[in-house]
Design a protein around this motif. Structure first.
Motif, PDB file in Angstrom:
ATOM      1  N   GLU A   1       3.745   5.342   5.502  1.00  0.00           N
ATOM      2  CA  GLU A   1       4.308   6.617   5.285  1.00  0.00           C
ATOM      3  C   GLU A   1       4.627   7.541   6.397  1.00  0.00           C
ATOM      4  OE1 GLU A   1       3.777  10.133   1.733  1.00  0.00           O
ATOM      5  OE2 GLU A   1       2.312   8.513   1.939  1.00  0.00           O
TER       6      GLU A   1
ATOM      7  N   ASP B   1       7.543   4.887  -0.747  1.00  0.00           N
ATOM      8  CA  ASP B   1       6.872   5.526  -1.831  1.00  0.00           C
ATOM      9  C   ASP B   1       6.663   4.691  -2.783  1.00  0.00           C
ATOM     10  OD1 ASP B   1       6.724   7.156  -4.021  1.00  0.00           O
ATOM     11  OD2 ASP B   1       8.895   7.658  -4.263  1.00  0.00           O
TER      12      ASP B   1
ATOM     13  N   SER C   1       7.804   4.604  -6.816  1.00  0.00           N
ATOM     14  CA  SER C   1       8.984   4.671  -7.044  1.00  0.00           C
ATOM     15  C   SER C   1       9.475   3.111  -7.731  1.00  0.00           C
ATOM     16  CB  SER C   1      10.021   4.654  -6.096  1.00  0.00           C
ATOM     17  OG  SER C   1       9.543   3.663  -4.807  1.00  0.00           O
TER      18      SER C   1
ATOM     19  N   THR D   1       9.392   0.495   1.099  1.00  0.00           N
ATOM     20  CA  THR D   1       8.277   0.246   0.349  1.00  0.00           C
ATOM     21  C   THR D   1       7.998  -1.155   0.297  1.00  0.00           C
ATOM     22  OG1 THR D   1       8.645   2.471  -0.505  1.00  0.00           O
ATOM     23  CG2 THR D   1       7.122   0.742  -1.537  1.00  0.00           C
TER      24      THR D   1
END
Length: 384
Positions: free
Chosen positions: A74, A348, A351, A358
């Protein structure tokens, strides 16, 4: 009577001696075999418990490794977004300036740079953390088995903080700037009006990958340690220096280079799949007139590629909203917002569906070659 017994013993003395030796030898051999069998069983049990204990420790290390990768992933994505930001360009384009064409050219370079940087940086981060945490896990397991305390909490923190060079110092920046120079060399000459199919896009990514890997001094595959770790160990601890050198050797090994190269190739395939999906969604929302234009372009593309006229006519007779996405041509100017949009947000996990950064990190974490590399590192350092 006594003389007869003495005569009997005298006559058969050799037999008694041989029989005694045989019986004694048999008893001794049986006891020795029994003792060796017990020792063998104990050894098997110890090896079984050691394997079980090592496997349990390795599984724990792997779970920790996955959590650390996703957590640091992240941060890495945010670093890429900062280095390859399109916010200023988009703000200028919204004002409809006179140099709009020049700004779109800049958007083209930034969009391809950001996508390629995500592909390379994600693979490099996953490999580095797999190597680091499994090497550290091997050392910790040896401490457990020998009841020593070589690996202190402070040393663990110092060792794992080496990867911060990649995220918070110059690693991501140097990687993105090098990739940008290669993107300019490959993409800059392509006009915004050029029509591209998915196959053309795959060839473009392949050319970009070859250009990035061509410079042996800055190739992110074979020289990943140049970006991932500082040039020198900032600590004066002999053990930390040893672990630092071992990590450098592992990252520059043929195994790590091969895994990184494989991951990058698969990453660009994932990028093409994501672009194809976005293209399909874009086409679904096109007005009927533009759909007709896309069909005409597709027919011309099929005929240029040697497809039969019967296939072309049959495609034309299908539902106007159904297009073969592999045959669709789209201007580079229309692809740029798609590519930029895929990489406009960082990692994320919540999501749905997952965005491209991701998808890349998740894929690299579960990739079999990456996991095998980590397992080999753990095996080497836990039994050294």
């Amino acid at each position: 009577m006594l003389s007869r017994l003495q005569d009997f013993l005298s006559r058969h003395r050799r037999k008694f001696i041989v029989t005694g030796v045989l019986v004694g030898g048999t008893i001794y051999a049986a006891r020795y075999a029994q003792r060796r069998f017990v020792e063998f069983q104990e050894k098997q049990a110890r090896e079984f418990f050691e394997r079980t204990r090592r496997m349990t420790h390795f599984d724990s290390t792997e779970k920790t490794c996955n959590q650390v990768i996703l957590g640091m992933g992240e941060e890495m994505c945010q670093a890429v977004l900062r280095e390859c930001s399109t916010d200023e360009l988009l703000e200028q384009l919204r004002q409809n300036p006179k140099n709009k064409l020049e700004l779109w050219e800049d958007m083209k370079i930034v969009a391809f740079t950001r996508l390629a940087t995500y592909v390379y940086a994600s693979s490099m981060l996953v490999i580095a953390l797999r190597v680091q945490l499994n090497l550290l896990g091997g050392y910790i397991y040896r401490d457990i088995m020998t009841e020593q305390k070589q690996i202190t909490d402070e040393l663990k923190q110092q060792y794992l903080s080496l990867i911060r060079h990649f995220i918070t110092e110059s690693g991501i920046r140097d990687l993105a700037r090098y990739i940008r120079s290669q993107v300019i060399a490959v993409v800059k000459a392509m006009p915004l009006s050029q029509q591209l199919s998915l196959n053309d896009l795959e060839q473009l990514f392949w050319s970009l990958q070859m250009a990035i890997n061509a410079d042996t001094r800055r190739d992110p595959n074979s020289r990943m340690s140049k970006y991932l770790l500082p040039s020198q160990n900032p600590s004066h601890s002999p053990l930390l220096q040893k672990m630092f050198n071992e990590t450098l050797d592992l990252l520059e090994s043929e195994d790590a280079i091969g895994v990184c190269s494989h991951n990058v190739s698969r990453g660009f395939v994932l990028a093409c799949d994501a672009i194809a999906e976005s293209m399909g969604e874009t086409l679904q929302h096109l007005p009927a007139a533009e759909v007709q234009t896309q069909q005409e372009q597709t027919l011309k593309f099929n005929q240029a590629g040697g497809s039969g006229s019967s296939n072309s006519m049959s495609q034309k007779g299908e539902n106007n909203n159904l297009l073969n996405i592999n045959r669709v041509l789209m201007a580079l100017a229309k692809l740029i917002p798609i590519i930029s949009g895929l990489t406009s947000r960082g990692f994320d996990s919540t999501s749905r569906p997952h965005n491209l950064p991701t998808q890349l990190l998740t894929f690299y974490v579960v990739a079999e070659k990456t996991k095998t590399l980590g397992a080999n590192v753990y095996e080497s350092f836990s039994s050294a």
